[in-house]
Write a protein that holds these residues in place. Structure first.
Motif, PDB file in Angstrom:
ATOM      1  N   ALA A  77      16.781  30.584  -4.864  1.00 25.13           N
ATOM      2  CA  ALA A  77      17.699  31.780  -5.323  1.00 25.13           C
ATOM      3  C   ALA A  77      16.955  32.634  -6.283  1.00 25.13           C
ATOM      4  O   ALA A  77      15.918  32.525  -6.839  1.00 25.13           O
ATOM      5  CB  ALA A  77      18.730  31.160  -6.482  1.00 25.13           C
ATOM      6  N   ILE A  78      17.327  33.970  -6.096  1.00 27.52           N
ATOM      7  CA  ILE A  78      16.705  35.031  -6.735  1.00 27.52           C
ATOM      8  C   ILE A  78      17.726  35.684  -7.747  1.00 27.52           C
ATOM      9  O   ILE A  78      17.121  36.659  -8.439  1.00 27.52           O
ATOM     10  CB  ILE A  78      16.037  36.138  -5.724  1.00 27.52           C
ATOM     11  CG1 ILE A  78      17.136  36.698  -5.105  1.00 27.52           C
ATOM     12  CG2 ILE A  78      14.842  35.491  -5.083  1.00 27.52           C
ATOM     13  CD1 ILE A  78      16.697  37.968  -4.234  1.00 27.52           C
ATOM     14  N   GLN A  79      18.931  35.355  -7.439  1.00 30.37           N
ATOM     15  CA  GLN A  79      20.147  35.870  -8.126  1.00 30.37           C
ATOM     16  C   GLN A  79      21.072  35.095  -8.359  1.00 30.37           C
ATOM     17  O   GLN A  79      21.579  34.629  -7.211  1.00 30.37           O
ATOM     18  CB  GLN A  79      20.547  37.368  -7.975  1.00 30.37           C
ATOM     19  CG  GLN A  79      21.619  38.015  -8.843  1.00 30.37           C
ATOM     20  CD  GLN A  79      22.182  39.251  -8.212  1.00 30.37           C
ATOM     21  OE1 GLN A  79      23.269  39.183  -7.837  1.00 30.37           O
ATOM     22  NE2 GLN A  79      21.619  40.617  -8.629  1.00 30.37           N
ATOM     23  N   PRO A 234      18.657  26.265 -13.693  1.00 30.96           N
ATOM     24  CA  PRO A 234      19.189  27.606 -13.460  1.00 30.96           C
ATOM     25  C   PRO A 234      18.115  28.623 -13.488  1.00 30.96           C
ATOM     26  O   PRO A 234      17.077  28.351 -14.087  1.00 30.96           O
ATOM     27  CB  PRO A 234      20.114  27.765 -14.705  1.00 30.96           C
ATOM     28  CG  PRO A 234      20.430  26.453 -15.010  1.00 30.96           C
ATOM     29  CD  PRO A 234      19.209  25.630 -14.788  1.00 30.96           C
ATOM     30  N   LEU A 235      18.157  29.643 -12.820  1.00 28.55           N
ATOM     31  CA  LEU A 235      17.158  31.018 -12.676  1.00 28.55           C
ATOM     32  C   LEU A 235      16.964  31.349 -14.272  1.00 28.55           C
ATOM     33  O   LEU A 235      17.669  31.438 -15.041  1.00 28.55           O
ATOM     34  CB  LEU A 235      17.776  32.000 -12.172  1.00 28.55           C
ATOM     35  CG  LEU A 235      17.456  31.823 -10.786  1.00 28.55           C
ATOM     36  CD1 LEU A 235      18.672  33.107  -9.978  1.00 28.55           C
ATOM     37  CD2 LEU A 235      16.266  31.992  -9.938  1.00 28.55           C
ATOM     38  N   GLU A 236      15.468  31.631 -14.552  1.00 21.70           N
ATOM     39  CA  GLU A 236      15.204  32.060 -15.657  1.00 21.70           C
ATOM     40  C   GLU A 236      14.943  33.751 -15.591  1.00 21.70           C
ATOM     41  O   GLU A 236      15.166  34.435 -16.554  1.00 21.70           O
ATOM     42  CB  GLU A 236      13.985  31.471 -16.306  1.00 21.70           C
ATOM     43  CG  GLU A 236      13.792  30.131 -16.925  1.00 21.70           C
ATOM     44  CD  GLU A 236      12.830  29.491 -17.236  1.00 21.70           C
ATOM     45  OE1 GLU A 236      11.603  30.160 -17.234  1.00 21.70           O
ATOM     46  OE2 GLU A 236      12.713  28.262 -17.385  1.00 21.70           O
ATOM     47  N   ASN A 237      14.617  34.033 -14.397  1.00 19.83           N
ATOM     48  CA  ASN A 237      14.400  35.517 -14.105  1.00 19.83           C
ATOM     49  C   ASN A 237      15.198  35.816 -12.938  1.00 19.83           C
ATOM     50  O   ASN A 237      15.409  34.958 -11.969  1.00 19.83           O
ATOM     51  CB  ASN A 237      13.057  35.987 -13.928  1.00 19.83           C
ATOM     52  CG  ASN A 237      12.127  35.689 -14.961  1.00 19.83           C
ATOM     53  OD1 ASN A 237      12.628  36.187 -16.113  1.00 19.83           O
ATOM     54  ND2 ASN A 237      11.074  34.854 -14.788  1.00 19.83           N
ATOM     55  N   GLN A 238      15.672  37.150 -12.628  1.00 23.80           N
ATOM     56  CA  GLN A 238      16.539  37.384 -11.451  1.00 23.80           C
ATOM     57  C   GLN A 238      16.241  38.772 -10.966  1.00 23.80           C
ATOM     58  O   GLN A 238      15.630  39.555 -11.673  1.00 23.80           O
ATOM     59  CB  GLN A 238      17.846  37.441 -11.792  1.00 23.80           C
ATOM     60  CG  GLN A 238      18.543  36.113 -12.477  1.00 23.80           C
ATOM     61  CD  GLN A 238      20.043  36.181 -12.473  1.00 23.80           C
ATOM     62  OE1 GLN A 238      20.830  35.954 -11.642  1.00 23.80           O
ATOM     63  NE2 GLN A 238      20.479  36.059 -13.641  1.00 23.80           N
TER      64      GLN A 238
END
Length: 623
Positions: A77-79, A234-238
């Motif tokens: 994932a990127i977002q 979960p993502l830390e950066n998006q």
């Protein structure tokens, strides 16, 4: 090369094939995954995203059943966005933008680390059928591979034909050849086939776009994740997406190419997805609209390639380019590749059982776009179910069928089998009559025990789910048992313009008010102390909040489902001859003879079968 007899052969390594192979192998079946190109396992052929309205619920269900789509969606994932958060929890739908290359790589690594799974790269050109039963497959090199069951997940490759303007050429995807031979053999075996269409937008160079002229679309401030497993985070950066708009000028430029459009000049005769129309279809059908939204989506963390969501087209490449350069922010756009449409063969899914096994050939299963569906998530869920059932059949165990009140996957399969589809089928929350029960947040409660019974979920995973359920139920009971004074409650109620209380009462009544959130309730010291003392995480808190606020709706749906499920227990004899029921309508007799439903409930959902027809059937069966 292939002396052994495989339990399961999966043909095609898209989203359906990958899930089918993983499920069968993880259940202990000796499995072979055959694909035309091993470099394109789980390729995202269209948009670089997973989830969305109803689709996010399906990914959560796949994960709860031990599939891999949720895990890969998290790792690539990127977002992340939770869609429809302003509506009730039945509508909440998780969605991720994905790194296209990482998605395919992570899928391949997971599959390569799956026991009992072999791989082979070649085109499957035919099936080996002996006495009405599948016996294996034949490849284009003439190699025969024997198997006890076969799952076909051919996607858009069966006699695929790509259209760009007045040009067309064979292909299953841009840059890849079509698969031939299977359709013709299946038709000779008595299967009914049809043609469908789908399309994809141009991919462009992000360096040539002016994002300052577009509206930024960031991810959620506090992103969640898809998988219920602890192994993903979960993502830390998006990365942000961006929104642009078409205009009347853009529409006029597109219209100039309509006479060369295969959609309008008769070259494409098959139906495309109603809910994901091409840009030319949109401006033709919605001629009163002078603008349409476009979403500029990154293809990954580091690539400059952009996917232009909303600009799916099969118009000539010069028309695409000219029109796109008239979009604000796209004045200097450079194409990586033009959009195109693709026509392909499918087989109406009324020819299948609810296990996704074909009625005509024992041990042969269909999953994904071969059944007339569209979307990665719909395909993946069918692959999972076909892989599970192929493995169960080989092991001589009872089939695995999900009911409509158990999962969106159950709704999807039942819709396909009982109603069929003449256009690419896409899942929506509106298709599920029990959507309050089938929420994305409780997929593990609904399905992880089933996955454990199948051998697809570990005891540790089951125990973790049970602990989560127990903690959320105890938290709900805390609100029912604990009182709150009017001095504690009224400041919160007044801040939300909600009627104040005149005396002490149970917290449950305060919390159940629609405009009161858990953050409001945490202003009451005893609530915040309980959360901290029991170290409750977001999932448990959210689950308790939903149960407090929506328990009435949930109980009502459960009661409705229980009533209708009684009809699921009324079995119809195999190969029942409906022609003898002259009191039934002719259409009903024809449909019922063709589909051969297993239960009265399934019969009642077939298009063209009325309640009066069901009454005739019940009377005949002594009910």
């Amino acid at each position: 090369m292939f002396n052994e007899i495989y339990d399961v052969i999966v043909v095609g390594a898209g989203h359906a094939g990958s899930e089918a192979a993983a499920a069968a192998a993880n259940m202990g079946s000796k499995t072979l995954l055959i694909t035309m190109n091993l470099q394109n396992i789980a390729q995202m052929s269209c948009n670089p995203a997973m989830g969305g309205i109803a689709k996010g619920q399906i990914v959560r269900e796949i994960d709860a059943l031990g599939g891999y789509s949720g895990i890969v969606s998290d790792t690539s994932a990127i977002q992340f966005k939770m869609l429809n958060k302003s509506k009730g929890p039945a509508m909440w739908s998780p969605r991720v933008q994905s790194d296209r290359m990482r998605f395919a790589e992570d899928w391949r690594m997971l599959l390569e680390n799956t026991k009992n799974l072999d791989f082979y790269q070649e085109m499957v050109s035919g099936l080996i059928v002996e006495n009405g039963k599948i016996a294996g497959v034949k490849t284009s090199l003439g190699i025969e591979v024997k198997a006890k069951s076969v799952v076909l997940t051919n996607g858009t490759f069966l006699n695929g034909l790509i259209h760009i303007g007045d040009k067309n050429f064979g292909g299953g995807r841009a840059g890849e050849k079509a698969a031939t031979g299977i359709t013709e053999q299946l038709v000779n075996l008595g299967f009914e086939s049809g043609r469908m269409k789908t399309g994809t937008p141009p991919r462009v160079d992000g360096r040539s776009l002016d994002f300052s002229k577009m509206t930024e679309q960031p991810g959620d401030e506090v992103p969640e994740k898809f998988s219920f497993l602890d192994s993903t985070k979960p993502l830390e950066n998006q990365r942000s997406c961006y929104m642009a708009h078409t205009s009347e000028l853009v529409h006029d430029l597109l219209r100039e190419g309509f006479d060369r459009s295969p959609m309008f000049n008769g070259r494409i005769k098959s139906l495309g997805p109603r809910y994901c129309p091409s840009i030319e279809d949109k401006i033709n059908r919605f001629s009163d609209k002078n603008s349409h939204q476009l979403f500029v989506e990154p293809e990954g963390w580091n690539t400059v390639e952009m996917y232009i969501n909303g600009f799916s087209t099969s118009l000539p490449e010069d028309v695409q380019f000219k029109a796109m350069r008239s979009i604000v922010g796209f004045e200097n756009v450079k194409f990586f590749r033009p959009g195109y449409a693709i026509e392909y063969d499918y087989f109406p899914p009324t020819q299948l059982k609810h296990t996704l096994e074909t009625k005509l050939v024992d041990g042969l299963y269909f999953a994904g776009q071969i059944n007339g569906t569209t979307g990665y998530e719909e395909a993946a869920s069918q692959g999972l179910m076909a892989g599970i059932n192929a493995s169960l059949k080989v092991q001589e165990k009872d089939p695995f069928i999900l009911q409509r009140n158990e999962a969106y996957i159950g709704v999807l399969v039942d819709d396909l089998i009982t109603k069929g589809t003449e256009e690419p089928y896409r899942m929506f929350t509106s298709r599920a009559e029990y959507r309050t029960l089938l929420r994305q947040d409780n997929a593990d409660f609904r399905l992880t025990p089933r996955a454990y019974d199948l051998g697809l979920a570990s005891e540790k995973r089951l125990r973790r789910m049970e602990e989560k359920r127990e903690a959320s139920e105890k938290f709900v009971q805390f609100f029912k048992d604990t009182s709150v004074t009017k001095e504690e409650a009224n400041p919160i109620l007044e801040s939300k313009n909600s009627a104040s209380v005149k005396q002490q009462g149970k917290m449950h009544k305060i919390f159940a008010r629609p405009n009161i959130t858990i953050e409001d309730m945490r202003k009451i010291k005893s609530v915040d102390d309980y959360i901290k003392e029991h170290n409750l995480d977001r999932e448990i808190i959210e689950q308790a909040e939903i149960q407090v606020k929506y328990s009435g709706y949930i109980d009502k749906e459960k009661n409705n489902a229980d009533k209708l499920n009684r009809l699921e227990n009324i079995k119809i004899p195999p190969n029942f001859n409906y022609s003898k029921l002259q009191s039934m309508s002719l259409e009903a007799r024809e449909k019922l003879n063709k589909i051969q439903p297993v239960t009265i409930s399934q019969a009642s959902r077939i298009s063209g079968v009325s309640p009066a027809d069901i009454s005739v059937l019940l009377v005949y069966m002594g009910r």
